[in-house]
Write an enzyme that holds these catalytic residues in place. Structure first.
Site, PDB file in Angstrom:
ATOM      1  N   CYS A   1       0.717  -1.276  -0.089  1.00 43.31           N
ATOM      2  CA  CYS A   1      -0.385   0.111   0.285  1.00 43.31           C
ATOM      3  C   CYS A   1       0.683   1.324  -0.257  1.00 43.31           C
ATOM      4  CB  CYS A   1      -0.990  -0.067   1.176  1.00 43.31           C
ATOM      5  SG  CYS A   1      -2.270  -1.454   1.405  1.00 43.31           S
TER       6      CYS A   1
ATOM      7  N   HIS B   1      -3.597   7.494   2.130  1.00 38.29           N
ATOM      8  CA  HIS B   1      -3.709   6.020   1.522  1.00 38.29           C
ATOM      9  C   HIS B   1      -5.026   5.851   2.289  1.00 38.29           C
ATOM     10  CE1 HIS B   1      -4.121   1.808   0.560  1.00 38.29           C
ATOM     11  NE2 HIS B   1      -3.597   1.278   1.777  1.00 38.29           N
TER      12      HIS B   1
ATOM     13  N   ASN C   1      -9.979  -0.166  -0.241  1.00 42.09           N
ATOM     14  CA  ASN C   1      -9.307   0.148  -0.490  1.00 42.09           C
ATOM     15  C   ASN C   1      -7.838  -0.602  -1.888  1.00 42.09           C
ATOM     16  OD1 ASN C   1      -6.388  -0.658  -0.059  1.00 42.09           O
ATOM     17  ND2 ASN C   1      -5.777  -1.264   2.639  1.00 42.09           N
TER      18      ASN C   1
END
Ligand code: ACO
EC number: 2.3.1.180
Length: 343
Positions: free
Chosen positions: A133, A270, A300
């Site tokens: 990520c 993020h 996500n």
């Protein structure tokens, strides 16, 4: 420590204010999403979950899921073309492509090379960055180093993922959290003054600690099982570390530039979980109205989440030229990082 600049012979501090510092400035941005939207209600048909549980624990309301013919490189290509269009450039103007992804089309060649081919480019060079990520923050930092080192002039930086293909669709603790998509920016070399008034990347801070591997990983790979594997996560454990790691590295970016949360126009985090985003902003006294949140729309999307959020907020006119923007992420590894740039 070198005592002077090898090319000019000047001491490093003498370079300040002489208009000779190379900066990596954002020229364009773009995004791409799969055709299919999957809402939390749709998710209720797949696993024992509820819209209420997902929204309350994560802030996610829907995510996009790649269908037949949609791959990490097809989404990456579409985002790259959108970023080039917005910059008024063509693939001929690009000398480097960096793609952040943990879900490549193939084990090799790199997805960046696939995208290079899809763009009809036969010049320059392309490679992937894998930091889960945090991938896009790593990729921006890498592109900035290539640009400031004189190795590239215009870099396509892409974050592209198809996490739906490494999810265990029987595991409700993970499959509700992730989605697919891609975002891209074009970074271009420009002269700056060496101050925080410059446009471009001002500072970047990357971290990793592999001792946390078991908390978030994929249980397969070419060298272990010979299979792709599925994502495994101890969500509560990840949560425990997230806010501390994220706020540490954002603070490092403020300290390195002498800037403060008051100077910041936008935090573009993020997009993993609304509670982590809100907790990090609160701890650093960053006003909620300065935080770009898209986790409700995209879920996500790992390395794609920051460039998707950037494209959303720059596309709707919130992020404007000259704004001070903080990017931050934390992910599997663990890896984490922050980059401060003036748009
Ligand atoms: N639907 C309904 N119930 C569920 C679901 C679901 N999808 N998933 C878990 N539950 C249940 C659990 O079984 C548990 O039930 P029990 O109490 O009967 O055992 C209960 O909900 C609570 O489970 P917890 O895991 O304690 O829930 P928590 O509040 O910690 O929320 C979550 C889980 C959302 C995963 C949270 O821990 C989190 O966000 N962690 C961080 C994960 C993250 O952000 N990862 C990404 C960062 S890195 C990257 O982006 C790759």
């Amino acid at each position: 420590m070198p005592s002077g600049c090898p090319r000019s012979g000047r001491k490093p501090h003498e370079r300040r204010g002489l208009s000779n510092m190379i900066r990596s400035v954002v020229r364009g941005f773009g995004a791409a999403l799969p055709k299919r939207v999957m809402t939390n209600r749709d998710m209720e048909d797949v696993v024992d979950t509820s819209d209420e549980w997902i929204v309350q624990r994560t802030g996610i309301r829907q995510r996009y899921i790649a269908g037949e013919g949609e791959t990490t490189s097809s989404l990456g290509e579409a985002a790259a073309r959108a970023a080039l269009d917005r910059a008024g450039l063509t693939p001929a103007d690009i000398d480097l492509i960096i793609c952040a992804t943990s879900t490549p089309d193939n084990t090799f060649p790199a997805t960046a090379v696939n995208i290079q081919s899809r763009l009809g480019m036969h010049h320059g060079f392309a490679f992937d960055v894998q930091a889960v990520c945090t991938g896009f923050v790593y990729a921006v930092t890498t592109a900035d180093a290539y640009i400031r080192g004189g190795l590239a002039k215009r870099v396509l930086v892409i974050g592209a993922e198809t996490f739906s293909r490494i999810l265990d669709w029987n595991d409700r603790t993970t499959c509700v959290l992730f989605g697919d998509g891609a975002g891209a920016i074009v970074l271009e070399a420009a002269e700056g003054e060496g101050t925080t008034a410059d446009r471009g990347v001002l500072t970047a801070h990357l971290r990793s600690d592999g001792s946390h591997k078991e908390k978030l990983y994929v249980d397969g790979g070419p060298s272990t099982t010979g299979t792709v594997g599925k994502l495994r996560m101890e969500g509560r454990e990840v949560f425990k570390y997230a806010v501390g790691m994220i706020t540490d590295v954002i603070q490092a970016a403020f300290d390195a530039t002498g800037t403060t949360p008051d100077d910041l126009d936008w935090l573009v985090p993020h997009q993993a979980n609304r509670r982590i985003i809100d907790g990090s902003a609160k701890k650093l006294h960053i006003a909620p109205e300065k935080v770009v949140v898209t986790v409700d729309l995209h879920g996500n999307t790992s390395a794609a989440s920051i460039p998707l959020a950037l494209a959303t907020a720059a596309g709707d006119g919130r992020i404007k030229e000259g704004d001070l923007v903080m990017l931050e992420a934390m992910g599997g590894g663990f890896t984490w990082g922050a980059a401060l740039l003036r748009w």
